[in-house]
Design an enzyme around this catalytic site. Structure first.
Site, PDB file in Angstrom:
ATOM      1  N   GLY A  53      30.638  10.981  20.892  1.00 46.46           N
ATOM      2  CA  GLY A  53      30.102  12.317  21.130  1.00 46.46           C
ATOM      3  C   GLY A  53      30.319  12.721  22.570  1.00 46.46           C
ATOM      4  N   GLN A 108      29.149  17.310  30.273  1.00 43.92           N
ATOM      5  CA  GLN A 108      29.803  16.056  30.672  1.00 43.92           C
ATOM      6  C   GLN A 108      31.220  16.284  31.196  1.00 43.92           C
ATOM      7  OE1 GLN A 108      28.582  13.927  26.837  1.00 43.92           O
ATOM      8  NE2 GLN A 108      28.547  12.272  28.327  1.00 43.92           N
ATOM      9  N   HIS A 139      21.166  12.828  21.041  1.00 45.97           N
ATOM     10  CA  HIS A 139      21.683  12.467  22.370  1.00 45.97           C
ATOM     11  C   HIS A 139      22.449  13.643  22.991  1.00 45.97           C
ATOM     12  CE1 HIS A 139      23.706   9.388  25.144  1.00 45.97           C
ATOM     13  NE2 HIS A 139      24.449  10.473  25.307  1.00 45.97           N
ATOM     14  N   GLU A 140      23.331  14.256  22.188  1.00 47.06           N
ATOM     15  CA  GLU A 140      24.164  15.348  22.727  1.00 47.06           C
ATOM     16  C   GLU A 140      23.331  16.599  22.991  1.00 47.06           C
ATOM     17  OE1 GLU A 140      26.869  14.343  23.753  1.00 47.06           O
ATOM     18  OE2 GLU A 140      27.083  12.568  22.487  1.00 47.06           O
ATOM     19  N   CYS A 177      26.341   5.997  26.983  1.00 47.68           N
ATOM     20  CA  CYS A 177      26.754   7.356  27.326  1.00 47.68           C
ATOM     21  C   CYS A 177      28.019   7.297  28.162  1.00 47.68           C
ATOM     22  CB  CYS A 177      25.632   8.043  28.104  1.00 47.68           C
ATOM     23  SG  CYS A 177      26.024   9.740  28.557  1.00 47.68           S
ATOM     24  N   LEU A 178      28.974   8.170  27.849  1.00 44.42           N
ATOM     25  CA  LEU A 178      30.227   8.208  28.617  1.00 44.42           C
ATOM     26  C   LEU A 178      29.971   8.567  30.077  1.00 44.42           C
ATOM     27  CD1 LEU A 178      32.553   9.990  26.033  1.00 44.42           C
ATOM     28  CD2 LEU A 178      32.587   7.573  26.665  1.00 44.42           C
ATOM     29  N   HIS A 224      21.717  16.463  26.299  1.00 45.53           N
ATOM     30  CA  HIS A 224      22.606  16.795  27.423  1.00 45.53           C
ATOM     31  C   HIS A 224      22.579  18.295  27.725  1.00 45.53           C
ATOM     32  CE1 HIS A 224      24.793  13.197  28.634  1.00 45.53           C
ATOM     33  NE2 HIS A 224      25.108  12.878  27.396  1.00 45.53           N
TER      34      HIS A 224
HETATM   35 ZN    ZN Z   1      25.755  11.073  26.772  1.00 44.14          ZN
END
Ligand code: ZN
Length: 157
Positions: free
Chosen positions: A46, A51, A130-131, A88-89, A134
């Site tokens: 995701g 991000q 999660h997304e 998380c990226l 963000h």
């Molecule tokens: Zn993330």
């Protein structure tokens, strides 16, 4: 299409509230394509627009080979509970234990700005939560139970 730079923790763009998308113009279409490419390149499941430094309410997800695009997502309903590892990226190489709903129903818009609803359980439900966090400037570390761990876990979001 192009791979965009993934912003990491410490970048203030990750702490801001994103603005809704009003129309999917050429620039937004390009952003969506780039977000998918950037997510796949990073082996993520995701990615949210902040991000890659864009304060718009856009999320891309790929769980089990099923790609999802959520524009202006709004969580309508949640139920149950799952506790598991999350990464998380924007915080590469780390993971932590987070409890999330096990079921989520979300309303969002597609590329044609048509509304639709999506239901997810398990990883998809975790990923949607999660997304969406963000988009309001929140990250999973705020919810971690115990310590962050070094990880080779590769389901990063
Ligand atoms: Zn993330």
């Amino acid at each position: 299409m192009a791979i965009r730079t993934i912003r990491t923790v410490g970048d203030r763009v990750l702490t801001k509230t994103c603005r809704p998308v009003e129309e999917v113009n050429g620039k937004i279409n390009q952003l969506i394509d780039d977000m998918f490419e950037t997510m796949y390149d990073a082996n993520g499941v995701g990615l949210a627009a902040p991000q890659v430094g864009i304060l718009k309410r856009i999320v891309v997800i790929d769980v089990d080979g099923n790609p999802y695009l959520l524009i202006n997502p709004e969580i309508l309903e949640t139920s149950g509970e799952q506790t598991g590892s999350e990464g998380c990226l924007s915080l590469p190489g780390k993971s932590g234990i987070v409890t999330r709903p096990n079921y989520v129903k979300v309303r969002a818009f597609d590329r044609e700005m048509k509304p639709f609803e999506l239901e997810g359980t398990e990883l998809l439900a975790r990923c949607i939560c999660h997304e969406c966090d963000h988009l309001d400037g929140h990250m999973y570390m705020e919810k971690v139970e115990g310590e962050l761990m070094d990880s080779t876990y590769d389901d990063e979001e």
